[in-house]
Each structure stands twice: as C-alpha cells, then as structure tokens.
Design a protein around this motif. Structure first.
Motif, PDB file in Angstrom:
ATOM      1  N   PHE A  18      42.067  41.616  47.526  1.00 31.97           N
ATOM      2  CA  PHE A  18      42.263  40.345  48.166  1.00 31.97           C
ATOM      3  C   PHE A  18      41.583  39.366  47.172  1.00 31.97           C
ATOM      4  CE2 PHE A  18      40.382  37.091  50.992  1.00 31.97           C
ATOM      5  CZ  PHE A  18      40.977  36.728  51.789  1.00 31.97           C
ATOM      6  N   GLU A  19      40.713  39.771  46.397  1.00 34.21           N
ATOM      7  CA  GLU A  19      40.211  38.948  45.301  1.00 34.21           C
ATOM      8  C   GLU A  19      41.634  38.511  44.415  1.00 34.21           C
ATOM      9  OE1 GLU A  19      37.082  40.853  43.888  1.00 34.21           O
ATOM     10  OE2 GLU A  19      35.556  40.395  45.527  1.00 34.21           O
ATOM     11  N   LYS A  20      42.407  39.337  44.349  1.00 37.33           N
ATOM     12  CA  LYS A  20      43.678  39.056  43.262  1.00 37.33           C
ATOM     13  C   LYS A  20      44.381  38.058  44.058  1.00 37.33           C
ATOM     14  CE  LYS A  20      43.817  43.212  40.690  1.00 37.33           C
ATOM     15  NZ  LYS A  20      44.804  44.562  40.341  1.00 37.33           N
ATOM     16  N   VAL A  21      44.617  38.072  45.526  1.00 39.48           N
ATOM     17  CA  VAL A  21      45.468  37.263  46.264  1.00 39.48           C
ATOM     18  C   VAL A  21      44.814  35.877  46.314  1.00 39.48           C
ATOM     19  CG1 VAL A  21      46.035  36.729  48.693  1.00 39.48           C
ATOM     20  CG2 VAL A  21      46.466  39.053  47.644  1.00 39.48           C
ATOM     21  N   LEU A  22      43.741  35.933  46.406  1.00 39.52           N
ATOM     22  CA  LEU A  22      42.749  34.624  46.278  1.00 39.52           C
ATOM     23  C   LEU A  22      43.043  33.901  44.987  1.00 39.52           C
ATOM     24  CD1 LEU A  22      39.556  35.016  48.167  1.00 39.52           C
ATOM     25  CD2 LEU A  22      41.546  34.019  49.089  1.00 39.52           C
ATOM     26  N   ALA A  23      42.890  34.748  43.809  1.00 36.34           N
ATOM     27  CA  ALA A  23      43.219  34.256  42.691  1.00 36.34           C
ATOM     28  C   ALA A  23      44.653  33.601  42.502  1.00 36.34           C
ATOM     29  CB  ALA A  23      43.015  35.243  41.369  1.00 36.34           C
ATOM     30  N   LEU A  24      45.618  34.035  43.287  1.00 38.64           N
ATOM     31  CA  LEU A  24      46.997  33.299  43.196  1.00 38.64           C
ATOM     32  C   LEU A  24      47.140  32.163  43.985  1.00 38.64           C
ATOM     33  CD1 LEU A  24      49.268  36.748  43.543  1.00 38.64           C
ATOM     34  CD2 LEU A  24      49.130  35.095  41.867  1.00 38.64           C
ATOM     35  N   GLU A  25      46.410  32.252  45.235  1.00 37.86           N
ATOM     36  CA  GLU A  25      46.509  31.241  46.315  1.00 37.86           C
ATOM     37  C   GLU A  25      45.433  30.063  45.998  1.00 37.86           C
ATOM     38  OE1 GLU A  25      48.483  30.872  48.923  1.00 37.86           O
ATOM     39  OE2 GLU A  25      49.537  32.461  48.068  1.00 37.86           O
ATOM     40  N   VAL A  26      44.226  30.347  46.028  1.00 39.67           N
ATOM     41  CA  VAL A  26      43.368  29.466  45.730  1.00 39.67           C
ATOM     42  C   VAL A  26      42.356  29.718  44.634  1.00 39.67           C
ATOM     43  CG1 VAL A  26      42.959  28.504  48.118  1.00 39.67           C
ATOM     44  CG2 VAL A  26      41.925  30.410  47.698  1.00 39.67           C
ATOM     45  N   PRO A  27      43.092  29.648  43.201  1.00 37.55           N
ATOM     46  CA  PRO A  27      42.168  30.079  42.032  1.00 37.55           C
ATOM     47  C   PRO A  27      40.843  29.328  41.815  1.00 37.55           C
ATOM     48  CG  PRO A  27      44.129  28.903  41.468  1.00 37.55           C
ATOM     49  CD  PRO A  27      44.411  29.059  43.063  1.00 37.55           C
ATOM     50  N   ALA A  28      40.702  28.196  42.024  1.00 42.04           N
ATOM     51  CA  ALA A  28      39.404  27.300  41.898  1.00 42.04           C
ATOM     52  C   ALA A  28      38.423  28.099  42.975  1.00 42.04           C
ATOM     53  CB  ALA A  28      39.538  25.842  42.081  1.00 42.04           C
ATOM     54  N   VAL A  29      38.603  28.392  44.147  1.00 39.26           N
ATOM     55  CA  VAL A  29      37.907  28.735  45.102  1.00 39.26           C
ATOM     56  C   VAL A  29      37.371  30.059  44.802  1.00 39.26           C
ATOM     57  CG1 VAL A  29      37.360  29.376  47.373  1.00 39.26           C
ATOM     58  CG2 VAL A  29      38.721  27.452  46.884  1.00 39.26           C
ATOM     59  N   GLN A  30      38.394  31.176  44.333  1.00 36.51           N
ATOM     60  CA  GLN A  30      37.973  32.491  43.790  1.00 36.51           C
ATOM     61  C   GLN A  30      37.124  32.640  42.696  1.00 36.51           C
ATOM     62  OE1 GLN A  30      38.095  35.213  44.924  1.00 36.51           O
ATOM     63  NE2 GLN A  30      37.541  36.453  43.186  1.00 36.51           N
ATOM     64  N   ALA A  31      37.348  31.721  41.641  1.00 35.17           N
ATOM     65  CA  ALA A  31      36.658  31.630  40.489  1.00 35.17           C
ATOM     66  C   ALA A  31      35.287  30.967  40.923  1.00 35.17           C
ATOM     67  CB  ALA A  31      37.064  30.314  39.588  1.00 35.17           C
ATOM     68  N   ARG A  32      34.966  30.108  41.747  1.00 32.71           N
ATOM     69  CA  ARG A  32      33.611  29.806  42.307  1.00 32.71           C
ATOM     70  C   ARG A  32      32.783  30.873  43.043  1.00 32.71           C
ATOM     71  NH1 ARG A  32      30.165  25.782  40.451  1.00 32.71           N
ATOM     72  NH2 ARG A  32      29.284  24.675  42.062  1.00 32.71           N
ATOM     73  N   LEU A  33      33.598  31.668  43.691  1.00 28.13           N
ATOM     74  CA  LEU A  33      32.946  32.747  44.444  1.00 28.13           C
ATOM     75  C   LEU A  33      32.468  34.023  43.419  1.00 28.13           C
ATOM     76  CD1 LEU A  33      35.122  32.870  47.641  1.00 28.13           C
ATOM     77  CD2 LEU A  33      32.859  32.076  47.507  1.00 28.13           C
ATOM     78  N   ALA A  34      33.439  34.179  42.580  1.00 24.89           N
ATOM     79  CA  ALA A  34      33.068  34.954  41.295  1.00 24.89           C
ATOM     80  C   ALA A  34      32.088  34.598  40.637  1.00 24.89           C
ATOM     81  CB  ALA A  34      34.470  35.171  40.744  1.00 24.89           C
ATOM     82  N   SER A  35      31.659  33.284  40.411  1.00 29.25           N
ATOM     83  CA  SER A  35      30.800  32.738  39.496  1.00 29.25           C
ATOM     84  C   SER A  35      29.538  32.890  40.441  1.00 29.25           C
ATOM     85  CB  SER A  35      30.719  31.371  39.094  1.00 29.25           C
ATOM     86  OG  SER A  35      30.751  30.452  40.344  1.00 29.25           O
ATOM     87  N   PHE A  36      29.485  32.923  41.788  1.00 32.50           N
ATOM     88  CA  PHE A  36      28.179  33.133  42.612  1.00 32.50           C
ATOM     89  C   PHE A  36      27.991  34.623  42.790  1.00 32.50           C
ATOM     90  CE2 PHE A  36      28.994  28.853  44.720  1.00 32.50           C
ATOM     91  CZ  PHE A  36      28.595  28.173  43.691  1.00 32.50           C
ATOM     92  N   LYS A  37      28.925  35.580  42.074  1.00 24.89           N
ATOM     93  CA  LYS A  37      28.900  36.869  42.694  1.00 24.89           C
ATOM     94  C   LYS A  37      29.153  37.116  44.109  1.00 24.89           C
ATOM     95  CE  LYS A  37      26.601  38.243  38.452  1.00 24.89           C
ATOM     96  NZ  LYS A  37      27.205  37.176  37.657  1.00 24.89           N
ATOM     97  N   VAL A  38      30.059  36.344  44.722  1.00 17.87           N
ATOM     98  CA  VAL A  38      30.212  36.507  46.035  1.00 17.87           C
ATOM     99  C   VAL A  38      31.349  37.521  46.211  1.00 17.87           C
ATOM    100  CG1 VAL A  38      30.618  35.533  48.509  1.00 17.87           C
ATOM    101  CG2 VAL A  38      28.817  34.592  47.024  1.00 17.87           C
ATOM    102  N   GLY A  39      31.581  38.618  46.448  1.00 14.76           N
ATOM    103  CA  GLY A  39      32.783  39.428  46.658  1.00 14.76           C
ATOM    104  C   GLY A  39      33.325  39.341  47.981  1.00 14.76           C
ATOM    105  N   ALA A  40      34.612  39.714  47.981  1.00 17.08           N
ATOM    106  CA  ALA A  40      35.438  39.694  49.282  1.00 17.08           C
ATOM    107  C   ALA A  40      34.805  40.516  50.158  1.00 17.08           C
ATOM    108  CB  ALA A  40      36.572  39.861  49.116  1.00 17.08           C
ATOM    109  N   ALA A  41      34.113  41.573  49.968  1.00 10.88           N
ATOM    110  CA  ALA A  41      33.646  42.430  50.874  1.00 10.88           C
ATOM    111  C   ALA A  41      32.605  41.525  51.712  1.00 10.88           C
ATOM    112  CB  ALA A  41      32.787  43.695  50.069  1.00 10.88           C
TER     113      ALA A  41
END
Length: 170
Positions: A18-41
């Motif tokens: 799901f994180e890979k899908v988000l990186a394709l669809e909404v890359p800025a949001v996924q990068a922000r969530l990753a920077s906060f260490k908020v995983g899709a789980a």
C-alpha cells in the motif's frame, strides 16, 4: 508509530504494498507520512479490517462492500487511496513532529471524515487509469511467509507435475 492492529503475516505484506501504491498516487503525502514514521499499518489495516466502517458513511461503506464482493480487494485499496488523497492537505500541513497529528487526521471518526458515496466513487473513477500501474507493481512474486499458502501459485505450479506423474504411471 505502533499500529493498534495485530500484525499477521498477511498484514506485514499488505502495508509495504500500500505504501508503494501511495508513492505512485500521492507521493508528497506518502513522503510526509514516511518522514513521521507513520506506516500504512497504522491506518490502512484498520480500514480494511473494519471494511471502512467508522470512516465512511454507511451508504458509501455498504456500496463499497457490494463492490468488494464483486471486484475483490482492489476496490478496497482504491477507496483507501481516495481517503488518503482526501486527507492529504492536512497531512502535509502537519508540524515537523506531527506524526500523531497526521495519524489522528487519518483515523478521524465518521462525521469528520465523511465522504459521500458519490464523491468516493466519482474520485475513484477519475483516477482509474493509474490502477493499471498498481497492478503491475503488485504482481511481483514476493516470497510468502512460512505460515501463508498461495493456493493459486501452488496449485498451478503443482498441476503440470501431477499431470506428468499421472501420464507416467499409465
């Protein structure tokens, strides 16, 4: 941030996908969530486990259930991407230490995150072309955990050998 959902082997394989899908669809949001260490789980799996009860109005959730039974799991993933897309502005606006805030935005109760059935399915229709990219990305054969059984691959791979063995024993 820890997920409130127990992590099964299947859950461990869904979150990175799901994180890979988000990186394709909404890359800025996924990068922000990753920077906060908020995983899709932390948000995606609870949505899947509850079939979106609590984050979608009942009318939208029930139509989603119907489509889930007809189309399979991909429809749930598409709905989840639209929910993340809907919350994206607020996630991007979160402070530097805003992991908890970003997660709270994604876990909002029904009335705050309410997305009408028409809006949800209209957004999914607008972004339908990109789903083909996901499918290619997610088709990769990944090793399965020891306690998972891939019925399709195992039965498909075993059939030719079984047929060859049956021909040889005649």
């Amino acid at each position: 941030l820890r997920s409130p959902v127990p992590r099964s082997p299947v859950s461990r394989s869904l979150s990175p996908g799901f994180e890979k899908v988000l990186a394709l669809e909404v890359p800025a949001v996924q990068a922000r969530l990753a920077s906060f260490k908020v995983g899709a789980a932390s948000y995606f799996l609870p949505w899947l486990h509850s079939l979106f009860v609590g984050c979608l109005p009942l009318e939208a959730a029930s139509r989603l259930w119907d489509c889930y039974l007809r189309d399979g799991e991909i429809i749930a993933w598409r709905a989840a991407v639209e929910l993340v897309r809907r919350c994206g502005t607020e996630v991007l606006a979160a402070e530097c230490d805003g992991g908890e805030k970003a997660l709270a935005v994604l876990r909002r109760p029904l009335d705050a995150l309410a997305m009408s059935e028409e809006e949800l399915f209209g957004n999914m229709l607008q972004h339908e072309e990109s789903v083909d990219q996901w499918l290619v990305l997610l088709q990769q054969k990944l090793p399965l955990p020891d306690d998972c059984w891939d019925l399709y691959a195992n039965s498909y791979d075993a059939e030719p050998a079984a047929r060859a063995g049956a021909k040889g024993s005649r």
